[in-house]
Design a protein around this motif. Structure first.
Motif: not given
Length: 190
Positions: A19-34
């Motif tokens: 969950q921590k990795d998924v959460s971090q990965l989701n944040r990273q994906i959001e930052v990259e998409m942004e």
């Protein structure tokens, strides 16, 4: 602790890490998409600004071209009007001169012109006085009695006045109306 508990703790630990990795990965994906969206928006804005600038330059160039064409047309029109005015003025002046040559004042004018040219010549023996055919016919005898000079005709384009020529002294005096007009107005009235 039994194996099941160990598996459950391990499983819980793995789930938390996942969950921590998924959460971090989701944040990273959001930052990259942004960031990608910002980059694309920036690129789009730059492209639109470039297109706008090029269109503006094109419009400005077309505007300047049209202004130049209008200015040239206006100058041509002014020049044509000036030529027409000069042409009309020439006709009017020529008519006035023709009428003047039929008046008694013209005779006085002609005699004064003849007197002025003879004041510049000492010896009239080798001189030729040129007059319009009509002037020679009307005033030739009177001029001959006064100046004792050989006379010939000149072309009607000179409109009046006289020319004096002395080949032995290399003297030529153009005291015609046409020459006077050329001196005053240039060749514009020819």
């Amino acid at each position: 602790m039994n194996n099941q508990e160990k598996v459950r703790i391990f499983q819980t630990s793995c789930e938390k890490a996942l969950q921590k990795d998924v959460s971090q990965l989701n944040r990273q994906i959001e930052v990259e998409m942004e960031q990608q969206m910002k980059d694309e928006i920036h690129e789009y804005q730059e492209k639109e600004e470039w297109v706008y600038t090029k269109n503006l330059e094109k419009l400005e160039k077309e505007y300047n071209k049209q202004i130049y064409a209008l200015e040239m047309d206006a100058k041509k029109e002014v020049l044509n009007q000036k030529k027409q005015i000069q042409k009309d003025l020439k006709k009017e002046v020529l008519q006035i001169v023709k009428e003047f040559t039929k008046t008694p004042e013209y005779k006085a004018f002609l005699m004064k012109r003849i007197e002025e040219v003879f004041q510049k010549v000492e010896d009239t023996e080798h001189t030729i006085l040129r007059l319009l055919p009509t002037d020679l016919e009307k005033y030739g005898e009177e001029i001959q009695k006064t100046y004792h000079v050989k006379m010939q005709t000149m072309a009607n384009e000179y409109m009046g006045g006289c020319m004096l020529e002395d080949e032995t002294h290399g003297l030529f005096i153009d005291h015609t109306i046409q020459n006077s007009m050329d001196e005053k107005f240039g060749n514009e009235l020819r």
